[in-house]
Design a protein around this motif. Structure first.
Motif, PDB file in Angstrom:
ATOM      1  N   SER A  87       0.823  -1.204   0.000  1.00 39.34           N
ATOM      2  CA  SER A  87       0.000   0.000   0.000  1.00 39.34           C
ATOM      3  C   SER A  87       0.860   1.258   0.000  1.00 39.34           C
ATOM      4  O   SER A  87       0.591   2.217  -0.738  1.00 39.34           O
ATOM      5  CB  SER A  87      -0.911  -0.009   1.230  1.00 39.34           C
ATOM      6  OG  SER A  87      -1.609   1.205   1.354  1.00 39.34           O
ATOM      7  N   CYS A 235      -7.089   2.530  -1.399  1.00 36.34           N
ATOM      8  CA  CYS A 235      -6.616   1.720  -2.527  1.00 36.34           C
ATOM      9  C   CYS A 235      -7.131   2.254  -3.850  1.00 36.34           C
ATOM     10  O   CYS A 235      -6.812   1.715  -4.919  1.00 36.34           O
ATOM     11  CB  CYS A 235      -7.022   0.254  -2.349  1.00 36.34           C
ATOM     12  SG  CYS A 235      -8.793  -0.034  -2.302  1.00 36.34           S
ATOM     13  N   THR A 269      -2.822  -5.531  -1.007  1.00 40.12           N
ATOM     14  CA  THR A 269      -2.904  -4.838   0.277  1.00 40.12           C
ATOM     15  C   THR A 269      -3.976  -5.418   1.197  1.00 40.12           C
ATOM     16  O   THR A 269      -4.206  -4.866   2.280  1.00 40.12           O
ATOM     17  CB  THR A 269      -3.201  -3.346   0.063  1.00 40.12           C
ATOM     18  OG1 THR A 269      -4.539  -3.202  -0.444  1.00 40.12           O
ATOM     19  CG2 THR A 269      -2.232  -2.733  -0.931  1.00 40.12           C
TER      20      THR A 269
END
Length: 436
Positions: A87, A235, A269
């Protein structure tokens, strides 16, 4: 005493003292996050006491944080170090590279943790002697305003310039609104400093388009983010998935118009899973596709548009927020969007939320809770809101009559949870208490 699961793995946790917003408390959390990011500690920020051991499915835990949910039994999200780093690196790729981060969010939820962790990752990648953070931590123990931001931003920007790094920060919409709503000299100074950041991530809750437009008009490089604790933070930036993130829709949970569905996220992630207070693992939010991809099944209804060969995400609301009134489905977020877009309401509302409350005739009826802008006569709003919704075009068409709230309640503030999200359950209870 809760029994230890048979497949559990013993764990030693780093548990900071409760966060109180002071520079010392923020520094303590930053030090713990730095140790976790370096792989030397496992950090516990969960909503219940840390277990002495973990189920095997969660054995690679590096970080445990609370979920943003507000109902049901307490659960925590378990993240691994590789997912957190994925991430952090994807965020750097989407921005101007690794840089200095100014922490202005509580380091007790994933967004605040990742701000500090990104600064630690910057040091790892760039070979810095320490995390790319301000030399002194800001004081966030009081009400956030232009003076607090200025005191934190000036030294942060100076340090970023000295290190020849881009400066970044992250805010929730409420913080951004306070800066933009301050017309004093202190407010103008704060906005000038805000414009000095290479990117200002805004997330944690839906950001009204008018607020984003005002921020950009003031020169701020705001970037909207979508994500959760289960995705190690944002995200999707400005509607576009970060590198490695793939979005799809669950065809079993489409809306009646077939244009949207429950959002599925595949990403490097993703969390290992959830942890319950009894020490057991909960992997129910995740599924494996026939192709072997692991995906997060979100609670959000979304649409995916294709632009320039890229996916673009539009969040329409939460699946469990749908209100059935008189046999017709209404997504409260659609009504809120119409409120934001109504010309007659422009400048009158500081905040708003639409909820459904029980009704013996309709099954449920829609109620709008609104916060007036400073200086606006609250008595105007109960009549102005429905009138504006009946008259204002929304995406080229009037809001259907059944989607116009039956009543509008004026309140001083909306109930919030987490780092700034509107607590819809509490808002619904408040509407009932106020006699909607």
């Amino acid at each position: 005493m809760a029994r230890t699961p048979a497949d559990a793995t013993a764990v030693d946790w780093t548990v900071p003292a409760p966060y109180d917003g002071t520079p010392a408390s923020l520094a303590e959390h930053a030090a713990a996050i730095a140790e976790m990011t370096a792989g030397r500690a496992r950090l516990w920020l969960g909503p219940f006491a840390p277990p002495a051991s973990l189920p095997a499915q969660l054995a690679d835990a590096a970080l445990v944080v609370p979920t943003s949910g507000s109902t049901g039994a307490a659960k925590a999200v378990v993240q691994s170090l590789p997912a957190l780093r994925a991430s952090q690196d994807a965020t750097a790729s989407a921005l101007d590279g690794h840089g200095l981060w100014l922490p202005l969010l509580p380091p007790t939820h994933i967004a605040g943790v990742q701000i500090i962790a990104r600064a630690c990752r910057s040091a790892q990648v760039l070979g810095l002697p320490g995390p790319a953070l301000p030399a002194a931590m800001p004081d966030l123990s009081g009400r956030f305003d232009a003076a607090v931001f200025t005191a934190a931003a000036e030294p942060a920007l100076a340090r970023a310039e000295a290190l020849d790094l881009p400066a970044y920060t992250s805010l929730v919409p409420t913080q951004l609104s306070r800066l933009l709503g301050d017309a004093s000299p202190a407010g103008r100074r704060a906005l000038a400093l805000l414009a000095g950041f290479a990117a200002v991530l805004v997330g944690g809750a839906a950001t009204p388009p008018a607020l984003l437009a005002a921020a950009r008009d003031a020169g701020a490089a705001v970037r909207t983010t979508y994500g959760s604790s289960e995705t190690a933070g944002g995200c999707v930036y400005d509607g576009v998935p970060l590198e490695g993130v793939n979005l799809s829709l669950d065809t079993d949970h489409r809306r009646a118009d077939d244009a949207a569905g429950r959002l599925l996220i595949a990403s490097p992630t993703l969390a290992l899973g959830l942890l319950r207070s009894d020490g057991a693992a909960d992997l129910s939010p995740f599924r494996t596709t026939p192709h072997g991809d692991r995906v997060l099944v979100t609670s959000d209804l979304a649409a995916l548009d294709e632009t320039d060969s890229r996916q673009r995400l539009r969040i329409l609301g939460r699946a469990d927020d749908v209100v059935i009134t008189g046999g017709r489905k209404v997504l409260p977020q659609d009504v809120e969007t119409a409120i934001d877009a109504a010309p007659a309401l422009r400048g009158l509302l500081a905040d708003r939320v639409v909820v459904g409350v029980p009704d013996p005739e309709w099954g449920a009826r829609l109620v709008a809770l609104v916060v007036p802008t400073s200086g606006v006569d609250p008595a105007r709003l109960p009549a102005a809101v429905p009138a504006a919704l009946r008259a204002a075009p929304e995406h080229g068409a009037s809001l259907p009559r059944h989607a116009v709230p039956k009543s509008t309640l004026v309140v001083e503030a909306l109930p919030l949870r987490g780092i700034g999200k509107i607590d819809r359950s509490a808002a619904r209870d408040l509407a009932i208490t106020l006699g909607a």
